[in-house]
Design a protein around this motif. Sequence first.
Motif, PDB file in Angstrom:
ATOM      1  N   ASP A 202      10.021 -12.248  23.666  1.00 44.72           N
ATOM      2  CA  ASP A 202       8.871 -11.647  23.390  1.00 44.72           C
ATOM      3  C   ASP A 202       8.682 -11.155  21.868  1.00 44.72           C
ATOM      4  O   ASP A 202       9.093 -10.204  21.469  1.00 44.72           O
ATOM      5  CB  ASP A 202       8.668 -10.388  24.602  1.00 44.72           C
ATOM      6  N   VAL A 203       7.900 -12.086  21.194  1.00 43.96           N
ATOM      7  CA  VAL A 203       7.732 -11.705  19.779  1.00 43.96           C
ATOM      8  C   VAL A 203       6.520 -10.818  19.454  1.00 43.96           C
ATOM      9  O   VAL A 203       5.647 -11.317  19.746  1.00 43.96           O
ATOM     10  CB  VAL A 203       7.982 -13.068  18.885  1.00 43.96           C
ATOM     11  N   VAL A 204       6.747  -9.944  18.514  1.00 46.36           N
ATOM     12  CA  VAL A 204       5.648  -9.130  18.063  1.00 46.36           C
ATOM     13  C   VAL A 204       5.557  -9.083  16.509  1.00 46.36           C
ATOM     14  O   VAL A 204       6.680  -8.940  15.749  1.00 46.36           O
ATOM     15  CB  VAL A 204       5.467  -7.802  18.441  1.00 46.36           C
ATOM     16  N   ALA A 205       4.540  -9.444  15.798  1.00 42.46           N
ATOM     17  CA  ALA A 205       4.643  -9.517  14.326  1.00 42.46           C
ATOM     18  C   ALA A 205       3.852  -8.261  13.856  1.00 42.46           C
ATOM     19  O   ALA A 205       2.731  -7.764  14.182  1.00 42.46           O
ATOM     20  CB  ALA A 205       3.732 -10.943  13.838  1.00 42.46           C
ATOM     21  N   LEU A 206       4.670  -7.486  12.841  1.00 44.91           N
ATOM     22  CA  LEU A 206       4.090  -6.365  11.977  1.00 44.91           C
ATOM     23  C   LEU A 206       3.842  -6.941  10.604  1.00 44.91           C
ATOM     24  O   LEU A 206       4.904  -7.208   9.938  1.00 44.91           O
ATOM     25  CB  LEU A 206       4.962  -5.152  12.255  1.00 44.91           C
ATOM     26  N   GLN A 207       2.668  -7.200   9.951  1.00 46.94           N
ATOM     27  CA  GLN A 207       2.451  -7.391   8.684  1.00 46.94           C
ATOM     28  C   GLN A 207       2.230  -6.242   7.893  1.00 46.94           C
ATOM     29  O   GLN A 207       1.367  -5.710   7.882  1.00 46.94           O
ATOM     30  CB  GLN A 207       1.344  -8.714   8.548  1.00 46.94           C
ATOM     31  N   ILE A 208       3.163  -6.241   6.743  1.00 48.64           N
ATOM     32  CA  ILE A 208       2.980  -4.970   5.925  1.00 48.64           C
ATOM     33  C   ILE A 208       2.362  -5.705   4.701  1.00 48.64           C
ATOM     34  O   ILE A 208       2.825  -6.777   4.101  1.00 48.64           O
ATOM     35  CB  ILE A 208       4.330  -4.504   5.547  1.00 48.64           C
ATOM     36  N   TYR A 209       1.076  -5.010   3.869  1.00 49.83           N
ATOM     37  CA  TYR A 209       0.586  -5.693   2.751  1.00 49.83           C
ATOM     38  C   TYR A 209       0.151  -4.433   1.956  1.00 49.83           C
ATOM     39  O   TYR A 209       0.094  -3.393   2.442  1.00 49.83           O
ATOM     40  CB  TYR A 209      -0.515  -6.639   3.064  1.00 49.83           C
ATOM     41  N   ASP A 210       0.028  -4.807   0.576  1.00 54.95           N
ATOM     42  CA  ASP A 210      -0.402  -3.705  -0.331  1.00 54.95           C
ATOM     43  C   ASP A 210      -1.884  -4.208  -0.696  1.00 54.95           C
ATOM     44  O   ASP A 210      -2.038  -5.452  -0.739  1.00 54.95           O
ATOM     45  CB  ASP A 210       0.304  -3.607  -1.640  1.00 54.95           C
ATOM     46  N   LYS A 211      -3.093  -3.245  -0.886  1.00 56.82           N
ATOM     47  CA  LYS A 211      -4.210  -3.754  -0.979  1.00 56.82           C
ATOM     48  C   LYS A 211      -4.335  -4.313  -2.328  1.00 56.82           C
ATOM     49  O   LYS A 211      -5.526  -5.016  -2.510  1.00 56.82           O
ATOM     50  CB  LYS A 211      -5.418  -2.460  -0.874  1.00 56.82           C
ATOM     51  N   ARG A 212      -3.328  -4.076  -3.076  1.00 59.86           N
ATOM     52  CA  ARG A 212      -3.518  -4.995  -4.603  1.00 59.86           C
ATOM     53  C   ARG A 212      -3.401  -6.318  -4.433  1.00 59.86           C
ATOM     54  O   ARG A 212      -3.439  -7.225  -5.473  1.00 59.86           O
ATOM     55  CB  ARG A 212      -2.606  -4.118  -5.632  1.00 59.86           C
ATOM     56  N   GLU A 213      -2.948  -6.879  -3.313  1.00 56.64           N
ATOM     57  CA  GLU A 213      -2.597  -8.019  -2.898  1.00 56.64           C
ATOM     58  C   GLU A 213      -3.798  -8.881  -2.494  1.00 56.64           C
ATOM     59  O   GLU A 213      -3.977 -10.044  -2.752  1.00 56.64           O
ATOM     60  CB  GLU A 213      -1.285  -8.212  -2.164  1.00 56.64           C
ATOM     61  N   MET A 214      -4.836  -7.809  -2.104  1.00 58.40           N
ATOM     62  CA  MET A 214      -6.067  -8.412  -1.476  1.00 58.40           C
ATOM     63  C   MET A 214      -6.969  -8.408  -2.602  1.00 58.40           C
ATOM     64  O   MET A 214      -7.702  -9.424  -2.713  1.00 58.40           O
ATOM     65  CB  MET A 214      -6.517  -7.438  -0.507  1.00 58.40           C
ATOM     66  N   GLU A 215      -7.168  -7.747  -3.501  1.00 59.32           N
ATOM     67  CA  GLU A 215      -8.218  -7.499  -4.675  1.00 59.32           C
ATOM     68  C   GLU A 215      -7.542  -6.792  -5.706  1.00 59.32           C
ATOM     69  O   GLU A 215      -6.752  -5.907  -5.566  1.00 59.32           O
ATOM     70  CB  GLU A 215      -9.334  -6.606  -4.117  1.00 59.32           C
ATOM     71  N   LEU A 216      -7.981  -7.314  -6.909  1.00 58.96           N
ATOM     72  CA  LEU A 216      -7.850  -6.872  -8.353  1.00 58.96           C
ATOM     73  C   LEU A 216      -8.679  -5.687  -8.867  1.00 58.96           C
ATOM     74  O   LEU A 216      -9.980  -5.923  -8.767  1.00 58.96           O
ATOM     75  CB  LEU A 216      -7.439  -7.693  -9.264  1.00 58.96           C
ATOM     76  N   PRO A 217      -8.299  -4.686  -9.411  1.00 63.90           N
ATOM     77  CA  PRO A 217      -9.141  -3.855  -9.992  1.00 63.90           C
ATOM     78  C   PRO A 217      -9.617  -4.482 -11.429  1.00 63.90           C
ATOM     79  O   PRO A 217      -8.816  -5.253 -12.063  1.00 63.90           O
ATOM     80  CB  PRO A 217      -8.405  -2.723 -10.339  1.00 63.90           C
ATOM     81  N   SER A 218     -10.550  -4.158 -11.885  1.00 66.38           N
ATOM     82  CA  SER A 218     -11.043  -4.445 -13.338  1.00 66.38           C
ATOM     83  C   SER A 218     -10.375  -3.467 -14.384  1.00 66.38           C
ATOM     84  O   SER A 218     -10.969  -2.475 -14.935  1.00 66.38           O
ATOM     85  CB  SER A 218     -12.563  -4.343 -13.531  1.00 66.38           C
ATOM     86  N   VAL A 219      -9.128  -3.976 -14.997  1.00 64.29           N
ATOM     87  CA  VAL A 219      -8.578  -3.213 -15.954  1.00 64.29           C
ATOM     88  C   VAL A 219      -8.059  -3.999 -17.069  1.00 64.29           C
ATOM     89  O   VAL A 219      -7.296  -3.648 -17.755  1.00 64.29           O
ATOM     90  CB  VAL A 219      -7.331  -2.342 -15.064  1.00 64.29           C
TER      91      VAL A 219
END
Length: 289
Positions: A202-219
């Motif tokens: 019985d496999v369950v997936a927990l994906q951990i991510y950081d929001k900077r992997e999703m979008e970049l700030p304008s710096v």
Amino acid sequence: MQETNEILKKVRKIEIKTRGLSRNIFAGEYHTAFKGRGMAFAEVREYQYGDDIRNIDWNVTARFNKPFIKVFEEEREMTMMLLVDVSGSGDFGTQVQKKREMMTEIAATLAFSAIQNNDKIGVIFFSDKIEKFIPPQKGKKHVLYIIRELLGFEPESKKTNIEEALIYLTNAIKKRCTAFIISDFIDKDFKKSLTIANRKHDVVALQIYDKREMELPSVGLIRMKDAESGEDIWIDTSSAKVRNLYHKNWKERQEKVKQTLSQCGVDSVAISTDEDYVKALMKIFKQRM
């Protein structure tokens, strides 16, 4: 010695936080959502209207000349396996904590939930190979050993191969178990091995991510380093085109992961490093009830 003392302090801190969570919040939900899937034969009794005819015991029925059915009961003792991604990308984090720190807390919480139900708990640490295998055992002492390993473990490789971990799980754990893959899922295709693993377990997936992997700030101009390959790259974040392309790549990769997990019939949840993982775990527990 100083380093050992620091790790022991961290172990104690995580133990206090996660044991409290598992006892006060997750105990009932965990038991309901991940109760033993196996069924053990208990007894035979006379057939009653509404019983499943597939459970008829034909030998006993023939002997007494009236229908009897087999009665089963759930095997309450369960084995939980944690497949923990220790590749280089886990060291990334720009919010409250790094991905690996969150993975450690979640793994510890699940481990304490398991031992409160008298279940066995084991761990597979993986990168692009099996870094360490801790066979399933019961008890608090065993869980504290797992947490120490989670905190202090240094992998030999920084790359990722989820398929390798899934194949190892399928081969190493003979009896059906509940297996949590705790990873950022930054990897190539692993659909075939996940399908096979989820048929057996019985496999369950927990994906951990950081929001900077999703979008970049304008710096402006920044240097980014791939934690797994070690490659450096300069990116002009002031460019809207660059930021949009970065976000588009994230969405495409995320969609592929979600699609793979869904097609394999695996329950999953994505958790950001600035998010409350308690709510995310509760969500997946309730999803399974």
